[in-house]
Design a protein around this motif. Structure first.
Motif, PDB file in Angstrom:
ATOM      1  N   ILE A 150       0.839  -1.185   0.000  1.00  0.00           N
ATOM      2  CA  ILE A 150       0.000   0.000   0.000  1.00  0.00           C
ATOM      3  C   ILE A 150       0.882   1.246   0.000  1.00  0.00           C
ATOM      4  CG2 ILE A 150      -1.823   1.215   1.260  1.00  0.00           C
ATOM      5  CD1 ILE A 150      -2.657  -1.504   0.176  1.00  0.00           C
ATOM      6  N   ASP A 151       0.414   2.315  -0.697  1.00  0.00           N
ATOM      7  CA  ASP A 151       1.056   3.623  -0.730  1.00  0.00           C
ATOM      8  C   ASP A 151       2.304   3.674  -1.595  1.00  0.00           C
ATOM      9  OD1 ASP A 151      -0.863   4.757   0.811  1.00  0.00           O
ATOM     10  OD2 ASP A 151       0.230   4.582   2.693  1.00  0.00           O
ATOM     11  N   GLY A 152       2.568   2.673  -2.407  1.00  0.00           N
ATOM     12  CA  GLY A 152       3.587   2.787  -3.431  1.00  0.00           C
ATOM     13  C   GLY A 152       5.010   2.478  -3.016  1.00  0.00           C
ATOM     14  N   SER A 207       4.202 -12.194   4.554  1.00  0.00           N
ATOM     15  CA  SER A 207       3.564 -12.092   5.857  1.00  0.00           C
ATOM     16  C   SER A 207       4.589 -12.293   6.971  1.00  0.00           C
ATOM     17  CB  SER A 207       2.459 -13.148   5.976  1.00  0.00           C
ATOM     18  OG  SER A 207       2.005 -13.251   7.312  1.00  0.00           O
ATOM     19  N   GLN A 208       4.424 -11.554   8.073  1.00  0.00           N
ATOM     20  CA  GLN A 208       5.367 -11.665   9.193  1.00  0.00           C
ATOM     21  C   GLN A 208       5.113 -12.875  10.081  1.00  0.00           C
ATOM     22  OE1 GLN A 208       2.832  -9.489   8.753  1.00  0.00           O
ATOM     23  NE2 GLN A 208       2.609  -8.158  10.523  1.00  0.00           N
ATOM     24  N   TRP A 209       4.055 -13.631   9.787  1.00  0.00           N
ATOM     25  CA  TRP A 209       3.714 -14.774  10.638  1.00  0.00           C
ATOM     26  C   TRP A 209       4.233 -16.051   9.985  1.00  0.00           C
ATOM     27  CZ3 TRP A 209       2.924 -12.268  14.694  1.00  0.00           C
ATOM     28  CH2 TRP A 209       2.278 -11.039  14.656  1.00  0.00           C
ATOM     29  N   TRP A 210       5.315 -16.591  10.574  1.00  0.00           N
ATOM     30  CA  TRP A 210       6.011 -17.722   9.963  1.00  0.00           C
ATOM     31  C   TRP A 210       6.147 -18.892  10.922  1.00  0.00           C
ATOM     32  CZ3 TRP A 210       9.825 -17.976  13.474  1.00  0.00           C
ATOM     33  CH2 TRP A 210      10.417 -16.802  13.933  1.00  0.00           C
ATOM     34  N   GLN A 215      -7.066  -1.397   2.431  1.00  0.00           N
ATOM     35  CA  GLN A 215      -6.188  -0.393   3.018  1.00  0.00           C
ATOM     36  C   GLN A 215      -4.976  -1.019   3.694  1.00  0.00           C
ATOM     37  OE1 GLN A 215      -9.217   1.457   5.525  1.00  0.00           O
ATOM     38  NE2 GLN A 215      -9.142   3.288   4.232  1.00  0.00           N
ATOM     39  N   GLY A 216      -4.854  -2.337   3.616  1.00  0.00           N
ATOM     40  CA  GLY A 216      -3.738  -3.003   4.256  1.00  0.00           C
ATOM     41  C   GLY A 216      -3.945  -3.261   5.736  1.00  0.00           C
ATOM     42  N   ALA A 257     -16.978  -9.419   0.565  1.00  0.00           N
ATOM     43  CA  ALA A 257     -17.009  -8.438   1.650  1.00  0.00           C
ATOM     44  C   ALA A 257     -16.235  -7.187   1.262  1.00  0.00           C
ATOM     45  CB  ALA A 257     -16.424  -9.051   2.925  1.00  0.00           C
ATOM     46  N   LEU A 258     -15.096  -7.384   0.579  1.00  0.00           N
ATOM     47  CA  LEU A 258     -14.302  -6.237   0.142  1.00  0.00           C
ATOM     48  C   LEU A 258     -15.080  -5.401  -0.871  1.00  0.00           C
ATOM     49  CD1 LEU A 258     -11.702  -4.627  -0.073  1.00  0.00           C
ATOM     50  CD2 LEU A 258     -10.872  -6.283  -1.753  1.00  0.00           C
TER      51      LEU A 258
END
Length: 566
Positions: free
Chosen positions: A134-136, A183-186, A244-245, A305-306
């Motif tokens: 998001i945001d480039g 993803s930070q969940w590993w 929006q992340g 939903a999105l």
């Protein structure tokens, strides 16, 4: 001996985090917890006390953590080092947050990992394959320096990024690193995690990633590529994000969705979702499905939903989009029909049309005195009031509320130049609107009015100007409505055929031919009335070229073929 250990990064809802930590620890899975240093000491002590009876739960050094900064990586490094040193039997380390919740039994997760002893489960993709940032700041997060907090120091963050871009400053990536994101969940194997933490170049790598933006999404995701023997680029944790992340929060009514995903852990769980915690933390340990985690099973639900969140429902105005023109998903919720001038030309037109359509037909909803609801009602669907002052405060919303409240029943109403005109452009731009206009029909009412001719002339000029403004709005290039416009003279040449065309478009291919004609106003003397207006200097040009000999409409013949005899 335990083969699976959990690292938990916590900062809020500590009672829930303690529940989950106890669930894992009591099933012989060591847990190392990092608690944000911003949490008060009293809360920290209470948190530790809740888990004090468990020998395999430990707390690592506390750091002050902030989103998007190196502090989150430091916290996982500290917890990982403690896990590897204090629990030598652990073969896989699973990173979770305090808002995570196990969805399947520990025995099932152990068996799954035992069948893949050297596999690392971590989302790790190259920059060119990333489509969720998001945001480039995609490539630039590795090329620029980010010493300022994006949340707390946004102005400094933006200005420093602009300065680096203007000066053309670019950082050099350490040799041997190819930046990856994920993803930070590993869940990493002991061999891979220890290789990352014990690498001789760790100081260099850490120094580089300290100034990367959101390093917890790139540090392990990049370094794992240098050490892992077998990578599955996916997370075993179900984590969904919006456009929006921001992470989706799961509530009690998401229970069946979470089960369908077959994932081992889910985040982010609402702390008060009692049903979720009660269900998943008390399920039997021998409940083994051995199904492959497939979060894609519920992607369709999240996609819908999105779309609902971003676009909304047609004709329903959300608070977030209300002040922004054209942000709505459709001007109105359903098709509706507007008849302009018809109740001037035909006597008792509304009752006739109601019988023909088999539905309610309103009078002039935007009349000056009150909204003329069908049947003379004071209120209508959704408690819409006939009060003109309330209606005229926002006539566009009055109309859209009426259409929304009566979905499934086509709304039909009359309109004229005496009515509130503010919503004319709105109707013209609405693809659900069907507008049938007879210009100059106002002259029929003035013709039958017993008033001074001077007043009639002035009123005729006013009504014609108002009507022409409305017609010009309908002819705007941005108009999206289905619009038919006749002058009065044009319409009365073939009144039944013209009515049939309108009704065909409303009722579709199954529309039957007209067998009953509405009663038309008596036009005896009307041509002379129009000539008098012209003689007084008021040209009723919107009436059209009205025949000087007048008209006499007849009912359809037995063959149901309408025609007009003069």
């Amino acid at each position: 001996m335990s083969t699976l250990g959990f690292i938990m990064i916590c900062h809020t809802a500590l009672d829930r985090a303690a529940q989950v930590a106890r669930h894992w620890a009591e099933r012989d899975c060591p847990v190392v917890i990092h608690l944000d240093r911003r949490v008060a000491r009293a809360e920290f002590d209470r948190f530790r006390q809740m888990l004090a009876d468990l020998d395999n739960v430990k707390f690592c050094k506390r750091r002050r953590c902030e989103w998007g900064t190196w502090s989150l990586v430091s916290a996982t490094q500290d917890a990982s080092e403690m896990m590897l040193s204090d629990f030598p039997g652990v073969r896989h380390v699973y990173l979770a947050s305090g808002s995570c919740l196990p969805l399947r039994s520990i025995d099932e997760l152990r068996a799954y990992l035992a069948a893949r002893p050297t596999t690392d489960f971590i989302e790790s993709v190259t920059l060119r394959d990333v489509d969720w940032t998001i945001d480039g700041l995609n490539t630039e997060r590795f090329q620029l320096r980010f010493p300022f907090s994006w949340k707390r120091q946004r102005w400094l963050f933006d200005r420093f990024v602009e300065l680096q871009r203007r000066l053309g400053l670019r950082r050099k990536t350490p040799e041997g690193l190819l930046p990856h994101l994920g993803s930070q969940w590993w869940c990493l194997s002991r061999q891979t995690l220890s290789a990352i933490l014990q690498d001789p170049k760790r100081r260099q790598y850490d120094g580089y990633f300290k100034l990367v933006w959101i390093p917890d999404e790139s540090y392990y995701q990049t370094l794992v590529r240098n050490y892992s023997r077998d990578i599955e680029s996916r997370s075993l944790t179900l984590s969904k994000f919006d456009f929006q992340g921001k992470p989706h929060v799961f509530y009690d009514d998401h229970l069946h969705l979470l089960r369908r995903s077959d994932c081992f852990v889910a985040r982010k769980i609402w702390p008060k979702a009692d049903r979720l915690y009660r269900t998943f933390l008390t399920q039997a340990d021998d409940d083994r499905r051995m199904a492959e985690p497939t979060p894609g099973k519920i992607d369709r639900v999240f996609a819908k939903a999105l779309e609902r969140r971003v676009r909304g429902r047609p004709g329903l105005y959300m608070q977030s989009r209300f002040p922004n023109p054209d942000w709505e998903n459709g001007k109105s919720a359903a098709p509706y029909s507007v008849f302009h001038g018809f109740n001037e030309l035909f006597l008792d037109f509304e009752p006739w049309l109601s019988r023909r359509l088999g539905t309610n037909v309103h009078g002039n909803l935007f009349a000056p005195s009150r909204a003329q609801f069908a049947g003379g009602a004071d209120t209508y669907a959704g408690c819409l009031s006939d009060n003109a002052k309330l209606r005229d405060y926002n006539p566009e919303r009055f109309l859209t509320n009426l259409i929304w409240n009566t979905r499934g029943e086509r709304q039909v109403f009359m309109f004229g130049p005496d009515d509130n005109q503010r919503h004319g452009a709105f109707m013209a731009s609405d693809s659900n609107a069907q507008l049938s206009i007879i210009t100059g029909a106002w002259a029929v009412r003035l013709f039958t009015a017993n008033r001074d001719f001077t007043d009639i002339r002035a009123e005729a000029a006013r009504l014609q100007k108002t009507e022409i403004d409305f017609v010009n709005a309908l002819r705007d290039v941005r108009a999206r409505a289905e619009i038919r416009i006749w002058s009065l003279a044009e319409f009365i040449e073939e009144p039944m055929e013209n009515l049939q065309r309108i009704l065909d478009s409303m009722e579709g291919a199954h529309a039957s031919r007209l067998t009953e004609a509405p009663r038309m106003t008596n036009f005896d003397g009307f041509p002379k009335f129009l000539q008098n207006l012209k003689n007084q200097g008021m040209d009723p040009f919107s009436v059209g070229d009205f025949p000087s000999e007048g008209v006499r409409p007849l009912r359809p013949t037995s063959e149901n073929r309408p025609y007009l005899v003069r």
